[in-house]
Structures are given as C-alpha cells and as structure tokens.
Design an enzyme around this catalytic site. Sequence first.
Site, PDB file in Angstrom:
ATOM      1  N   ASP A 235       0.995  -1.382  -0.182  1.00  0.00           N
ATOM      2  CA  ASP A 235       0.049  -0.061   0.100  1.00  0.00           C
ATOM      3  C   ASP A 235       0.963   1.429  -0.062  1.00  0.00           C
ATOM      4  OD1 ASP A 235      -2.124   1.690   0.293  1.00  0.00           O
ATOM      5  OD2 ASP A 235      -2.960   0.860   2.083  1.00  0.00           O
TER       6      ASP A 235
ATOM      7  N   CYS B 258      -5.134   4.520  -3.982  1.00  0.00           N
ATOM      8  CA  CYS B 258      -5.666   3.380  -3.438  1.00  0.00           C
ATOM      9  C   CYS B 258      -6.708   2.750  -4.047  1.00  0.00           C
ATOM     10  CB  CYS B 258      -5.747   3.477  -2.134  1.00  0.00           C
ATOM     11  SG  CYS B 258      -4.420   3.897  -1.170  1.00  0.00           S
TER      12      CYS B 258
END
Length: 531
Positions: A35, A71
């Site tokens: 991430d 994201c």
Amino acid sequence: AALLRALPLAAMLLLSPTRAARQARRPNVVLILTDDQDVCLGGMTPLKKTHALIAQMGITFVNAYVPSALCCPSRASILTGKYPHNHHVVNNTLEGNCSSKLWQKIQEPYTFPALLKAMCGYQTFFAGKYLNEYGAEDAGGVGHVPPGWSFWYALEKNSKYYNYTLSVNGKARRHGENYSVDYLTDVLANMSLDFLEYKSNFEPFFMMIATPAPHSPWTPAPQYTKSFQNVSAPRNSNFNIHGKNKHWLIRQAKTPMSNSSIQFLDDAYRKRWQTLLSVDDLIEKLVKKLEVNGELDNTYIFYTSDNGFHTGQFSLPIDKRQLYEFDIKVPLLVRGPGIKPSQTNKMLVANIDLGPTILDIAGYDLNKTQMDGMSLLPLLRGDKNVTWRSDFLVEYQGEGYNGSDPTCPGLGPGVTHCFPDCVCEDSYNNTYACVRTLSASWDLQYCEFDDREVFVEVYNLTADPHQINNIAKTIDQEILEKMNYRLMMLQSCSGATCRTPGVFDPGYRFDPRLMFNNHGLRARRFSAQFL
C-alpha cells in the site's frame, strides 16, 4: 482387465486422474499487494529477502505503472482489469464509487477472482486491505463478502496496524494493540500460512495478500523501530524545488519547505521502510511454506503496489495522486513456472494487466472478458516477437469539498489533504488525464487538466527524467495534436480499443480532421461525475 480388477481403489485413482487431480496440476497464483510503495525513491531497498526470493528467481518489470495514483481506483483496476473510466471508481470516497453499492452490483461479479472461482475451479483466499470504503455501513458493512472469494479476511476501511476490524467471512473480528496477536502484517502472514496448511489439495489456489505497509500511520513492528536510523528521504533534483510551469496545485506548494515539514517527511520515509521489513518477513515465510508443501515450483508469485508515493518532490510533503513518475510507477516482480531467473523487462506494463495475466495462467479465454489490459504471460515466458503497447492512460478525478479549509481560508474552496503550513495535496480540479508513452523513439508524458486554465503538461523523460521542465509550449505542434487526439481516444476506449497502436507505433493512423469532427469525444474528456 483382471489386473485392473485386482488393484486397490487408491491405485486405481493414481492410474485414472480425476478432474480435481487435473485441476491441481494447473499453476497456483499468489499476489502480494503493498500500500503506497514507491519504486522511484528507493521503496524496494529494505526488501532484501523479497529481492532474493522473487526478483532474483524471476523477472522485474522496470516500467510498471498504475492508471490512477490512488488506492481505491488503482485496486479497482487490478480487480477488474479496467481503466477507471470503465470501472467508475474515481477516488477514495463512497461518492467516488469506492466499494459503493453500485460497484458491488456492476463490477464485483466480474472481477478476475470471481471468474477464477466460478469458471476455473480455483479456491480463492483474500487477506488484508480491500478497498478504502469497504465495510462502510452505507454499503453493507463488513457483512458484505464480494463474490469470488472462498476465504475472506478483509480489513474494514483503510490501512492500520493495530486497533482494526477484520471481516472474517462476513463476521466482524476486532483486533487490539498486542503485537504478538494483532500486528496486521504478521496477522496476514499467519492467516496465509494457515490457508496453505489446511486448504484443499485437489484444486489450484489463488491468494491475494494486501498489506497495510508502507501506508500511514507507518507503525513498525517493535523489533524494527530502531532500523534505518540514518536514512532520510532522497534529495534528488526535484526535491524541495518550486514546481514552475506546472498545474496550480503544484505551484501553490511553499518553497523552500519549512524545517518541520522536512523533518516530518524524513521521519515518515524512515518509518515506511521499517514497516516494510515485516512484509519482507511475510514473503520469506510464504515462500518457505510453499517450498515445504512441494508447491513452490508450480506457483506464480506476483509482488506489486497500488501506487507510488512522494516525499518532498516539488515541495509537496507526502502523498500520492499526482501525475508524475514517483506516484504512478510501482514495483512489479514475478516468479513462477517457466520464468527464467534474474531477468529485467523494459516493456510498458500496467496493473490492468494483472487480471488478464492471472486468468490466462488459469487457462481462461480472455476474449470472454471486457478487460482493458493485456496478459503478461508471453513476456513471462520469454516469447519472441511479442507485439506490445507503447502507451497507456493515466486518469484521476480530484477530491475536494465545497467549503474552504478553516485552517487555510486563503486558498478558497475545493482543496483537501492540507498540511499545517497550508500546502494542499489535492483539490476537486486536480482532475487530469495523461498519455504515458514509452517507444523506441520517445519517452514522453502528455497530460491535460480539467480546470479553468485547461492546463497542459508535457515531459520528455529521456532529457528530463525528474519531470522538472514542462515543454508543452515548445514541443512540436504536430506531436501535441497527435497526443491530444490519442488521449481522447484512450479516454473513450473499452476492451480491445484500449490496446490500439500508439502515436509512435508503425500502425498508428492520425487524421487531423478528426480533431474537429469528434466534438462529442472532446466533450466527454472529463465529466464532473462518472457515475
């Protein structure tokens, strides 16, 4: 015949492979998704074990990108194999379609894991961060388990390391702050090992492990809090400089940055590396377990990130979501059957290619999908004379609010993600689309903003790899027109039309009259709301 009648049942099964046994010989696939891990600013440096166990045993794609440097849109592109304008997830909010009811209805049934499970007979396992708004009460809460997952261990909302909730096959499980049982990266590792221990041995498997690292709040495991004490963010040529000739959001950043901002980003950079050491441990445990199980040689392992990151570039402290290399370029390592060790590949690849690749590995007919990406399998196998893309689309719809930020009223309405010194990382009109081109003759990026200026940024990355000089006003007008038209075409593409020849490909055809005959295309270039 008499001999066959005399054989015990177990031996008969060995002589006559069942459908399940045939399936079991098909390759397994593991996808590790980090991430916010950059590749341009040294983000892979801490991962020594990952380098040895995946990169040195397989292939590193040195030109791997995401079509949206944020994201939720990026993860939606991985799952669907589609550009954001086709899956309609445009930012990290429910209003931006991030894990919304509409996403669940329209896109989730056709993700590549859903096809793997329903059409290819794979057992599927998910553990970690799914989409940023997953678990929102307005979208079904953690009781919602997307189609396509045999085992589901998904994080509620955004990345955390402690004090989080997991959806365990639709049931909420709360975790606290005890390192030995709650540190999320380690929890994901342990759940993955349990799956490999207790799964069915009669079906191939797909695992997707999505770590919180190195996303904020950058909480390292206790054994790694003293690591990299002398490390600071790279001081490359676009660090802490004014972004002249760039979109207004970049120009508003204060240069030079304050000492407190630099100290903050250096600390964040160091902690990001510390959190990645637990990911490195996860990779080691996973590979060892596959080896012990006798499954490593028949398993593809993919390692990548959902987007890049910046720490001080053009005086923006820390974030992603900008159009520059440091935000859109990501690591991509792959090992598996038929992949020669220690390779690098310079082809232009994107995360929309992961879904088609994994379905191709599973033997699924890609013509039955609506995916925009391409299968990487010919590149992984080292096939000769592969025809490949020379460009792809980057697109982002900015987040912002109608009201002004109370701490920075002078900036007016529409900005968001602002730092104490009123440097903001996003705004509603930080909405742009780019063609990123990498051909034999050109390494180029062309971008248009949907703002009052209709601002254009163009970079020749051969001469200017850090994208300091915007050449929009000096580049050849014919190239500018071709790139503008190519951008319009890509923004309206779907499936196979997203894979047509780029501006510098031999098969490219350009008719300047189309620039004026396709007002409908031009008008659709940006829309206030895709949904």
